[in-house]
Structure formats: C-alpha cells, structure tokens
Design a protein around this motif. Structure first.
Motif, PDB file in Angstrom:
ATOM      1  N   UNK A 222      -3.713  -1.953 -17.946  1.00  0.00           N
ATOM      2  CA  UNK A 222      -4.787  -2.057 -18.315  1.00  0.00           C
ATOM      3  C   UNK A 222      -5.199  -1.079 -19.490  1.00  0.00           C
ATOM      4  N   UNK A 223      -5.896  -1.533 -20.573  1.00  0.00           N
ATOM      5  CA  UNK A 223      -5.929  -0.740 -21.672  1.00  0.00           C
ATOM      6  C   UNK A 223      -6.795   0.172 -21.361  1.00  0.00           C
ATOM      7  N   UNK A 224      -6.553   1.659 -22.063  1.00  0.00           N
ATOM      8  CA  UNK A 224      -7.124   2.882 -21.451  1.00  0.00           C
ATOM      9  C   UNK A 224      -8.799   2.805 -21.869  1.00  0.00           C
ATOM     10  N   UNK A 225      -8.695   2.075 -22.780  1.00  0.00           N
ATOM     11  CA  UNK A 225     -10.392   1.932 -23.452  1.00  0.00           C
ATOM     12  C   UNK A 225     -11.160   0.831 -22.702  1.00  0.00           C
ATOM     13  N   UNK A 226     -10.505   0.068 -21.908  1.00  0.00           N
ATOM     14  CA  UNK A 226     -11.234  -1.269 -21.195  1.00  0.00           C
ATOM     15  C   UNK A 226     -12.030  -0.600 -19.852  1.00  0.00           C
ATOM     16  N   UNK A 227     -13.193  -0.240 -20.097  1.00  0.00           N
ATOM     17  CA  UNK A 227     -14.033   0.239 -19.034  1.00  0.00           C
ATOM     18  C   UNK A 227     -14.380  -0.661 -17.942  1.00  0.00           C
ATOM     19  N   UNK A 228     -14.731  -2.061 -18.311  1.00  0.00           N
ATOM     20  CA  UNK A 228     -15.085  -2.890 -17.435  1.00  0.00           C
ATOM     21  C   UNK A 228     -13.924  -3.333 -16.361  1.00  0.00           C
ATOM     22  N   UNK A 229     -12.830  -3.460 -17.179  1.00  0.00           N
ATOM     23  CA  UNK A 229     -11.701  -3.907 -16.134  1.00  0.00           C
ATOM     24  C   UNK A 229     -11.390  -2.685 -15.369  1.00  0.00           C
ATOM     25  N   UNK A 230     -11.279  -1.493 -15.828  1.00  0.00           N
ATOM     26  CA  UNK A 230     -10.930  -0.550 -15.234  1.00  0.00           C
ATOM     27  C   UNK A 230     -11.824  -0.070 -14.018  1.00  0.00           C
ATOM     28  N   UNK A 248       0.710  -1.747 -25.629  1.00  0.00           N
ATOM     29  CA  UNK A 248      -0.034  -2.863 -26.154  1.00  0.00           C
ATOM     30  C   UNK A 248      -0.230  -2.853 -27.584  1.00  0.00           C
ATOM     31  N   UNK A 249       0.146  -3.833 -28.268  1.00  0.00           N
ATOM     32  CA  UNK A 249      -0.057  -3.982 -29.701  1.00  0.00           C
ATOM     33  C   UNK A 249      -0.760  -5.216 -30.118  1.00  0.00           C
ATOM     34  N   UNK A 250      -1.910  -4.845 -30.662  1.00  0.00           N
ATOM     35  CA  UNK A 250      -2.929  -6.056 -30.911  1.00  0.00           C
ATOM     36  C   UNK A 250      -2.837  -6.614 -32.441  1.00  0.00           C
ATOM     37  N   UNK A 251      -1.656  -6.387 -32.925  1.00  0.00           N
ATOM     38  CA  UNK A 251      -1.194  -6.981 -34.147  1.00  0.00           C
ATOM     39  C   UNK A 251      -1.747  -5.804 -35.330  1.00  0.00           C
ATOM     40  N   UNK A 252      -2.513  -4.871 -35.209  1.00  0.00           N
ATOM     41  CA  UNK A 252      -2.748  -4.076 -35.806  1.00  0.00           C
ATOM     42  C   UNK A 252      -2.471  -2.384 -35.294  1.00  0.00           C
ATOM     43  N   UNK A 253      -2.800  -2.163 -34.222  1.00  0.00           N
ATOM     44  CA  UNK A 253      -2.639  -0.893 -33.601  1.00  0.00           C
ATOM     45  C   UNK A 253      -1.856  -0.635 -32.147  1.00  0.00           C
ATOM     46  N   UNK A 254      -1.520   0.353 -31.691  1.00  0.00           N
ATOM     47  CA  UNK A 254      -0.619   0.305 -30.358  1.00  0.00           C
ATOM     48  C   UNK A 254      -1.686   1.002 -29.688  1.00  0.00           C
ATOM     49  N   UNK A 255      -1.714   0.587 -28.305  1.00  0.00           N
ATOM     50  CA  UNK A 255      -2.690   1.290 -27.348  1.00  0.00           C
ATOM     51  C   UNK A 255      -2.026   1.515 -26.093  1.00  0.00           C
TER      52      UNK A 255
END
Ligand SMILES: CC(C)(COP(=O)(O)OP(=O)(O)OC[C@H]1O[C@@H](n2cnc3c(N)ncnc32)[C@H](O)[C@@H]1OP(=O)(O)O)[C@@H](O)C(=O)NCCC(=O)NCCS
Length: 269
Positions: A222-230, A248-255
């Motif tokens: 889970x993405x570290x910024x995904x508060x709801x999922x976390x 994770x790569x969203x096409x622009x940034x790595x997370x």
C-alpha cells in the motif's frame, strides 16, 4: 501532494483540492481572499469557512496552512442515491475543483457482495473502464489492458450497487511450491462509492473467503500516502512488515509502499 491551481502568477493565485467526497466532504483551498467555500447539493446552498489548519498543505509550501474545510451533508439527503453537486470559491469564478460540478452519492446504497462468476469478463471490463476513466479524467479503452486475471483466478469478489459492479477484491495465489498458502490481496472501489464503509464490508467478506479457501497468509502493498487504505488494513489486523522503496510507478513518479500481511491461522492462537 495533489492540488489543482489556476496556473496564474498573480498574487491572488488559488489552489485547492477535495480530499474526501462522501457524506462528509473534506478539502482545502489556498488563496489570498476571503476564506470560505460554497457548496450546492441539489437546491441547497451550504457556505462553510475554509480556515482549518492543514499541516500537509503548509508543508507543501502553499500558504500558512489555515485553509481546510469540511462540510457535513444534510442527513435528510443521505438516501443512497446520487445528487447534483458543486463547490465554488466566492470571488474566484474561474477556479474549479476536480470533478466539479458533478454528482455526489450520499448515504449507503443497497449493495451485494458475490464471488465473480468466471464468465463475467464484460462486467469486469466495464468496472475497469469506469474506474480508470474516473481516475484519469479521460475515457480509457480497456480492451487490451490485461485485466482478465479478475475472471481467471476464481477468487475475485465483486460488490454491486445501482445494478453494476462498483468494486472488487482479488486474492491472487502465489504459484511457487512453498508459497501456495499465500495470497496477494488487491481491492478497489469506484471513486463515488468510497468512504462509506463498503470497503470494510468487502474486505470482511474477502478474508472469510480466504479462510474457506485455505490461505494462511494474506499480503499486500500500500502506497505510503494512501491514508484510507492504510486505515482499512490496520483496522483488519494487517501488520506492517517493511517499506518497499520506489516500489510503485504511476507513469510519472516513483512512490514508496508498505508491505503488510495478516496471518489467518494465527488469528485463533
Ligand atoms: C481503499 C478502499 C478500498 C477503502 O474502501 P472505503 O470504502 O473507502 O473505506 P471505508 O469507508 O470502509 O473505510 C475504511 C477506513 O478508512 C477510513 N477512511 C476512509 N476514507 C479515508 C480518508 N480519505 N482518509 C483517512 N481515512 C479514511 C475510514 O474512516 C475507515 O476507518 P475506521 O473504520 O477506523 O473509521 C477505497 O478507498 C478505494 O478503493 N481506494 C482506491 C483504490 C485503493 O487505494 N486500493 C487499495 C490499494 S492498496
């Protein structure tokens, strides 16, 4: 962090975002004028101050951080149906929040959770088409995106409301010998259906299904910024086991992502 702005260099530059669109609407707007937003749902006008402190906005370098707002939608409108919705910043008629004006689902719709039948490929495609179109804001052709895995594993649960698939969970088994007791979990709901408890119901049903199917360990990232999922995973007893950097790569940034897991067999010990 996410944010929309009007792109101008002027001193009255404005930025803002809606973080949560549900029975409670939450967001922020940052500009030099009067700190209010005006929400309209059907024929109701709801003006609210936008002065709550938002450390994340301040840390992003956008103003002093006193720019947050929340709107508790009228309880009598929470009927499980869609309503017309707009959100404006008085004095800034050129500025629009993403997805605004639009529709807002209020209350909890009638829903049902079932195992996805293997021949329901079209229902899956329709889900992905709608999901990705809502996420990207552009129509998406899903014919060749390779999402047929949802109908192939036999362990996809779908949640239906308003006569369509509005969310799914997938338990993808690991195939190597020695790891077959492990399933990797994915879960997603269409945007308008989030933040009203449907994720909790779907995850509960998924874990029950995982137990019945004999899995011992359910893992996910889970993405570290995904508060709801976390928060959802914490609530269901998933434990954080490490940080996967630039996973994770969203096409622009790595997370970065957390790896989390729950061991079902240990639940009863
Ligand atoms: C993650 C997801 C499935 C959760 O489902 P949901 O229906 O929105 O979540 P629920 O309403 O059941 O809420 C679950 C918990 O998250 C909290 N939550 C929901 N939205 C939140 C938000 N924006 N910020 C912080 N917490 C939030 C709820 O308060 C609840 O916690 P609580 O039980 O302690 O009160 C859904 O948001 C989604 O589809 N997100 C996009 C796809 C995704 O991120 N998938 C997971 C990838 S790892």
């Amino acid at each position: 962090m996410a944010g929309y702005d009007d792109g101008s260099d002027a001193s009255d530059r404005i930025r803002g975002y809606i973080d949560r669109l549900g029975d409670r609407i939450e967001g922020w707007v940052c500009h030099s004028g009067q700190k209010t937003v005006r929400c309209r749902i059907d024929d109701r006008d709801i003006p609210v101050p936008a002065t709550l402190y938002r450390a994340d906005v301040r840390d992003a370098g956008w103003g002093d951080g006193f720019c947050g707002f929340y709107i508790d939608t009228p309880p009598d409108l929470r009927d499980g149906q869609f309503h017309s919705f707009s959100l404006e910043v008085p004095g800034y008629s050129g500025f629009t929040f993403p997805d605004c004006p639009g529709q807002i689902l209020l209350g909890i719709p009638a829903f049902a959770i079932n195992l996805l039948h293997p021949d329901e490929t079209e229902a899956c495609r329709e889900f992905w088409r709608t999901h990705l179109t809502l996420e990207t804001g552009q129509p998406v052709d899903v014919t060749d995106l390779g999402f047929d895995f949802m109908t192939k594993t036999g362990l996809t649960l779908v949640i239906r409301a308003h006569e369509r698939v509005v969310g799914f969970s997938l338990l993808e088994p690991k195939r190597l010998s020695g790891y077959r007791h492990v399933a990797v979990l994915r879960i997603a709901l269409l945007k308008p259906y989030r933040h009203r408890g449907l994720g909790r119901h779907l995850l509960q049903a998924t874990l029950e299904q995982a137990g019945v199917s004999g899995y011992r360990r359910i893992e996910l990232t889970v993405n570290v910024n995904n508060r709801a999922a976390r928060r959802l995973y914490d609530r269901f007893g998933f434990l954080e086991e490490g940080l996967l950097r630039e996973h994770y790569f969203d096409g622009h940034h790595y997370a970065d992502e957390w790896i989390m897991a729950r061991c079902l067999a240990m639940d009863n010990q």
